[in-house]
Design a protein around this motif. Structure first.
Motif, mmCIF file in Angstrom:
data_model
loop_
_atom_site.group_PDB
_atom_site.id
_atom_site.type_symbol
_atom_site.label_atom_id
_atom_site.label_comp_id
_atom_site.label_asym_id
_atom_site.label_seq_id
_atom_site.Cartn_x
_atom_site.Cartn_y
_atom_site.Cartn_z
ATOM 1 N N HIS A 381 -10.410 -15.236 13.483
ATOM 2 C CA HIS A 381 -11.555 -14.597 14.154
ATOM 3 C C HIS A 381 -11.120 -13.281 14.790
ATOM 4 O O HIS A 381 -11.822 -12.253 14.672
ATOM 5 C CB HIS A 381 -12.122 -15.543 15.208
ATOM 6 C CG HIS A 381 -13.292 -14.988 15.948
ATOM 7 N ND1 HIS A 381 -14.531 -14.827 15.376
ATOM 8 C CD2 HIS A 381 -13.409 -14.531 17.235
ATOM 9 C CE1 HIS A 381 -15.364 -14.313 16.266
ATOM 10 N NE2 HIS A 381 -14.706 -14.117 17.395
ATOM 11 N N HIS A 382 -9.963 -13.292 15.436
ATOM 12 C CA HIS A 382 -9.448 -12.079 16.087
ATOM 13 C C HIS A 382 -9.094 -11.011 15.057
ATOM 14 O O HIS A 382 -9.451 -9.835 15.215
ATOM 15 C CB HIS A 382 -8.218 -12.448 16.917
ATOM 16 C CG HIS A 382 -7.442 -11.266 17.417
ATOM 17 N ND1 HIS A 382 -7.926 -10.401 18.383
ATOM 18 C CD2 HIS A 382 -6.205 -10.786 17.063
ATOM 19 C CE1 HIS A 382 -7.040 -9.453 18.621
ATOM 20 N NE2 HIS A 382 -5.994 -9.660 17.830
ATOM 21 N N LYS A 385 -12.074 -9.146 13.460
ATOM 22 C CA LYS A 385 -12.640 -8.135 14.346
ATOM 23 C C LYS A 385 -11.776 -6.876 14.358
ATOM 24 O O LYS A 385 -12.293 -5.749 14.284
ATOM 25 C CB LYS A 385 -12.775 -8.698 15.766
ATOM 26 C CG LYS A 385 -13.858 -9.748 15.919
ATOM 27 C CD LYS A 385 -13.842 -10.374 17.299
ATOM 28 C CE LYS A 385 -14.012 -9.357 18.395
ATOM 29 N NZ LYS A 385 -14.042 -9.980 19.747
ATOM 30 N N GLU A 386 -10.472 -7.060 14.460
ATOM 31 C CA GLU A 386 -9.568 -5.913 14.527
ATOM 32 C C GLU A 386 -9.560 -5.120 13.216
ATOM 33 O O GLU A 386 -9.558 -3.884 13.228
ATOM 34 C CB GLU A 386 -8.147 -6.386 14.866
ATOM 35 C CG GLU A 386 -7.986 -6.926 16.269
ATOM 36 C CD GLU A 386 -8.227 -5.868 17.319
ATOM 37 O OE1 GLU A 386 -7.834 -4.702 17.100
ATOM 38 O OE2 GLU A 386 -8.817 -6.193 18.367
ATOM 39 N N LYS A 388 -11.970 -4.940 11.024
ATOM 40 C CA LYS A 388 -13.256 -4.252 10.877
ATOM 41 C C LYS A 388 -13.261 -2.957 11.684
ATOM 42 O O LYS A 388 -13.764 -1.916 11.224
ATOM 43 C CB LYS A 388 -14.409 -5.147 11.316
ATOM 44 C CG LYS A 388 -15.784 -4.505 11.100
ATOM 45 C CD LYS A 388 -16.900 -5.449 11.499
ATOM 46 C CE LYS A 388 -18.262 -4.815 11.217
ATOM 47 N NZ LYS A 388 -18.492 -3.575 11.965
#
Length: 483
Positions: A381-382, A385-386, A388
């Motif tokens: 999940h982390h 995000k990074e 993207k």
């Protein structure tokens, strides 16, 4: 000769050229650089030692005076003799002939240059296909080893297919992708490359033809070619590989396997649509063409998950499915998996035991804990995000500096943007000019030897500042390509 791991000590009272002379002389005298070894060019040595070229010239002149090296027309500077060759009644073995006689083909020279340049601390890596160090969960990994878990930590060899507990956790993880499999059909491997190597050794004969997308990561490694096999590229379009060609090509070239990366393809970033995946599986089933499905990027989607892997709807044991932690948890773990019919996994596990007696038990322990504890899903999940954020930044930079010289795709996950230049360029010249400017690129001809218009850009490794600085330099080099 690989990258030199030593640099002169600028705090020493001994002049830099004497330090370099002494270092190179030791390499020659102790047999590390045997007779015939080619010394890197002066400019390369100056860059590697971080000194002026004149310093290198002085050091080399002293080695020439000692009779240890000599400049040969057409060969550059080579080692001529050492103490052993002078006093011995018989000459030492010519290791150059041994090196040339090996059956495993060397990397393309440009890939060797890339591998060497990646160790330079001053280089901006615009094409590196791995997560940046700051995105790797190093501190959490330390805690995994320090925490008192129910799973015992053994330092013994594992069974041939790998640690059973890890294979069970992988099976649970694969269920979330729609893949129903038991531990008996899972082989733990030391990364995806080893899975491909085992397949080449255990399932194919010399002269076999391997189909792949064009362009393809597979052409950047000589694994199958070194085993005496042929690679055959099949063109891609926006939805993935052109499946209407498969049947005819299978019959014409007696294709043995199809290697494909359906999700966030390397190098193009393209994903095969759900409809195309079904069509691909149907065609390969009809043609009895087994598939190697490389899904190492499949978890790195940004807005929404990818369609189910081909393996999820494979009811005939047609697909050999590859997964790995190299692109998500850490390349240094060297842990991946291969899923397939039990007879195949039995065969390949036997070969693996003959080659390395099993992947690192410490890495297997760590990966099992990440999967069992839920830490891996949190980490994914982390990372999504990074990545993207980095993708969006890269797209903004491209829009600002490349809109008049190139076009590009917008990947929905993974690491890569496939940049298409509006003109043909000499990829080798652009690559070398980039190195001089401190930027490292992956030219398209690595993935398709006939490609002179594409670059594989990666937004996974360089920092935001490096991405902007490096891409601005790259745009300038492209616009001045004829200078």
């Amino acid at each position: 000769m690989s990258n030199l791991e030593w640099v002169p000590n600028r705090s020493s009272q001994l002049p830099l050229h004497q330090q370099i002379y002494a270092y190179m002389k030791r390499k020659i005298m102790n047999g590390e650089w045997t007779i015939g070894t080619k010394i890197p060019p002066q400019r390369t040595l100056a860059l590697q030692f971080n000194v002026n070229r004149s310093t290198i010239v002085t050091a080399l002149d002293e080695l020439v005076a000692d009779g240890l090296i000599q400049a040969k027309v057409g060969r550059g500077t080579v080692v001529m003799n050492n103490t052993w060759s002078i006093i011995s009644s018989t000459p030492p073995p010519d290791w150059r002939n041994y090196v040339k006689s090996g059956t495993y083909q060397p990397n393309q020279s440009i890939i060797q240059d890339i591998n060497n340049a990646e160790s330079r601390p001053d280089i901006i890596r615009l094409g590196t296909g791995e997560l940046a160090p700051e995105l790797l969960p190093s501190e959490k990994m330390k805690k995994v080893f320090l925490q008192n878990k129910k799973q015992p930590l053994s330092l013994s060899y594992t069974e041939p297919k790998g640690d059973l507990y890890l294979r069970e956790k992988i099976c649970n993880f694969l269920k979330t992708k729609g893949i129903a499999v038991t531990p008996a059909s899972v082989l733990i491997v030391s990364g995806g490359l080893q899975a491909l190597q085992l397949i080449s050794l255990g399932l194919l004969h010399k002269g076999s033809t391997i189909f792949h997308e064009t362009p393809s990561y597979l052409t950047s490694v000589n694994l199958f070619q070194s085993a005496g096999m042929n690679l055959f590229g099949i063109p891609m379009e926006s939805e993935g590989i052109k499946i209407d060609l498969l049947g005819r090509l299978k019959r014409q070239h007696n294709g043995a396997l199809l290697y494909t990366i359906p999700s966030f393809h390397n190098p193009t970033g393209v994903s095969i649509s759900k409809t195309r995946r079904k069509q691909l599986l149907d065609v390969c089933s009809k043609e009895r063409l087994p598939i190697i499905e490389d899904d190492v990027y499949g978890d790195l989607w940004f807005e929404q998950p990818e369609p189910k892997p081909l393996k999820a709807t494979d009811q005939q044991g047609l697909v050999l499915y590859m997964g790995s932690m190299s692109k998500t948890l850490g390349p240094g773990l060297r842990i991946g998996w291969l899923v397939g019919p039990e007879p195949v996994i039995d065969r390949l596990s036997d070969i693996k035991m003959q080659t390395d007696y099993g992947s690192s038990i410490l890495s297997q322990y760590a990966v099992a804990e990440w999967l069992a504890s839920g830490l891996y899903e949190e980490h994914l999940h982390h990372i999504r995000k990074e990545l993207k954020i980095r993708r969006d930044l890269t797209l903004q930079i491209l829009e600002k500096y490349f809109s008049e010289i190139a076009t590009w795709n917008i990947p929905k996950g993974g690491f890569y943007i496939w940049l298409k230049l509006d003109m043909d360029v000499s990829m080798n010249k652009l690559f070398k000019k980039g190195l001089k400017e401190g930027i490292l690129i992956n030219p398209g001809n690595i993935y398709d030897q006939n490609d002179s218009t594409h670059l594989r850009l990666s937004f996974s490794y360089a920092t935001a500042e490096q991405l902007e600085q490096g891409l601005i330099k790259l745009a300038d080099l492209i616009e001045k390509r004829n200078d």
